[in-house]
Design an enzyme around this catalytic site. Structure first.
Site, PDB file in Angstrom:
ATOM      1  N   ASP A 112       5.095  52.392  -1.378  1.00 15.00           N
ATOM      2  CA  ASP A 112       5.768  51.846   0.009  1.00 15.00           C
ATOM      3  C   ASP A 112       6.877  50.623  -0.256  1.00 15.00           C
ATOM      4  O   ASP A 112       7.806  50.749   0.484  1.00 15.00           O
ATOM      5  CB  ASP A 112       4.764  51.205   0.844  1.00 15.00           C
ATOM      6  CG  ASP A 112       3.951  52.235   1.707  1.00 15.00           C
ATOM      7  OD1 ASP A 112       4.166  53.454   1.565  1.00 15.00           O
ATOM      8  OD2 ASP A 112       2.907  52.011   2.091  1.00 15.00           O
ATOM      9  N   GLY A 113       6.782  50.056  -1.399  1.00 13.18           N
ATOM     10  CA  GLY A 113       7.747  49.197  -1.831  1.00 13.18           C
ATOM     11  C   GLY A 113       9.214  49.791  -2.108  1.00 13.18           C
ATOM     12  O   GLY A 113      10.340  49.587  -1.642  1.00 13.18           O
ATOM     13  N   LYS A 157      -2.097  42.865   9.502  1.00  9.96           N
ATOM     14  CA  LYS A 157      -3.205  43.572   9.442  1.00  9.96           C
ATOM     15  C   LYS A 157      -3.997  42.314   8.828  1.00  9.96           C
ATOM     16  O   LYS A 157      -5.373  41.933   9.264  1.00  9.96           O
ATOM     17  CB  LYS A 157      -3.742  44.831   8.636  1.00  9.96           C
ATOM     18  CG  LYS A 157      -5.112  45.165   8.701  1.00  9.96           C
ATOM     19  CD  LYS A 157      -5.301  46.708   8.036  1.00  9.96           C
ATOM     20  CE  LYS A 157      -6.696  46.925   7.951  1.00  9.96           C
ATOM     21  NZ  LYS A 157      -7.787  45.851   7.139  1.00  9.96           N
TER      22      LYS A 157
END
Length: 264
Positions: free
Chosen positions: A45-46, A165
């Protein structure tokens, strides 16, 4: 069709990138890292966030795809073993576009300095540069609260699975055009009070953070963090822009949440 492939930079990701470029060479596909129609991110995701920001000025013309060479990501959901299949599907143009909301952050400064605007795929956070973090939270031009604590985090729906989250925020489905504000260690006692709960704002709502004393803030947008001085206001709103993903199969958001946080 024009495409480009970005890699995390490790040996596994770089090799997969070269193999995919060779595979695309058998089809009517042109490598173009200036004006691509498809952007493929290989890594995690980075890496995907970096690719997003590299092309954030051309979002309407691009569809993104993520291949993970480590852990399953929320944006990188293809596996390396599926790369050959992905090449064939892309070459045939057999995909649909799915869009996710984005967050617009506007930082306004003192007299004589132009405001700065940023686009976030995950979230934006605001913290003090060193002293106490105290800001007035204004919603649609109406004062809501004076916040004291470590900082605040505003996230996109897809970004609620990230830093939000860990702060105790709720998870939001990306089909909801909204943004969520979560607190970082707020101060609550007999003198100072905050709402103490995550707040979800619909599209067209504007949330303004206005400094009370210190006007220097550490502001992050996804993986980018910058010290901003003489800040007069930080404004958050759901952006009119969206990110588009090339989808070839069904992979429900809640299935992705399950596989990432409960069991794969």
């Amino acid at each position: 069709m024009k495409y480009m492939i970005t890699s995390k930079g490790d040996e596994k990701s770089d090799l997969l990138r070269l193999n995919m470029i060779a595979g695309f060479g058998e089809y009517d596909m042109e490598y173009d890292d200036v004006e691509p129609e498809i952007v493929i991110s290989i890594g995690g995701d980075g890496t995907f966030l970096s690719a997003f920001h590299q092309y954030e000025e051309r979002l309407d013309e691009i569809a993104f795809i993520g291949i993970h060479t480590g852990h399953l990501g929320f944006y990188a959901d293809w596996r390396p073993a599926e790369a050959d299949k992905l090449v064939k599907l892309l070459a045939k143009g057999e995909y649909q576009k799915v869009s996710y909301p984005l967050l617009k952050t506007t930082v306004k400064y003192g007299i004589g300095k132009k405001e700065a605007t940023y686009l976030a795929l995950n979230e934006s956070t605001v913290k003090s540069s060193g002293g106490p973090f105290v800001v007035d939270v204004v919603i649609n031009d109406i004062h809501f609260e004076r916040f004291r604590g470590d900082g605040l985090c505003m996230s996109t729906p897809s970004g609620t699975t990230a830093y939000n989250k860990s702060l105790g925020g709720a998870l939001m489905h990306p089909s909801i055009e909204a943004m969520q504000l979560t607190e970082m260690a707020s101060i609550n006692n007999r003198v100072y009070r905050t709402i103490g709960s995550p707040l979800v704002f619909p599209k067209h709502h504007v949330v303004s953070l206005q400094p009370v004393n210190d006007k220097d803030f550490q502001i992050s947008v996804d993986h980018l963090s910058i010290l901003h001085r003489d800040v007069q206001e930080i404004r958050y709103e759901v952006s009119a822009k969206k990110i588009h993903f090339a989808r070839f199969r069904s992979f429900p958001f809640w299935r992705r949440v399950h596989d990432s946080f409960i069991e794969d």
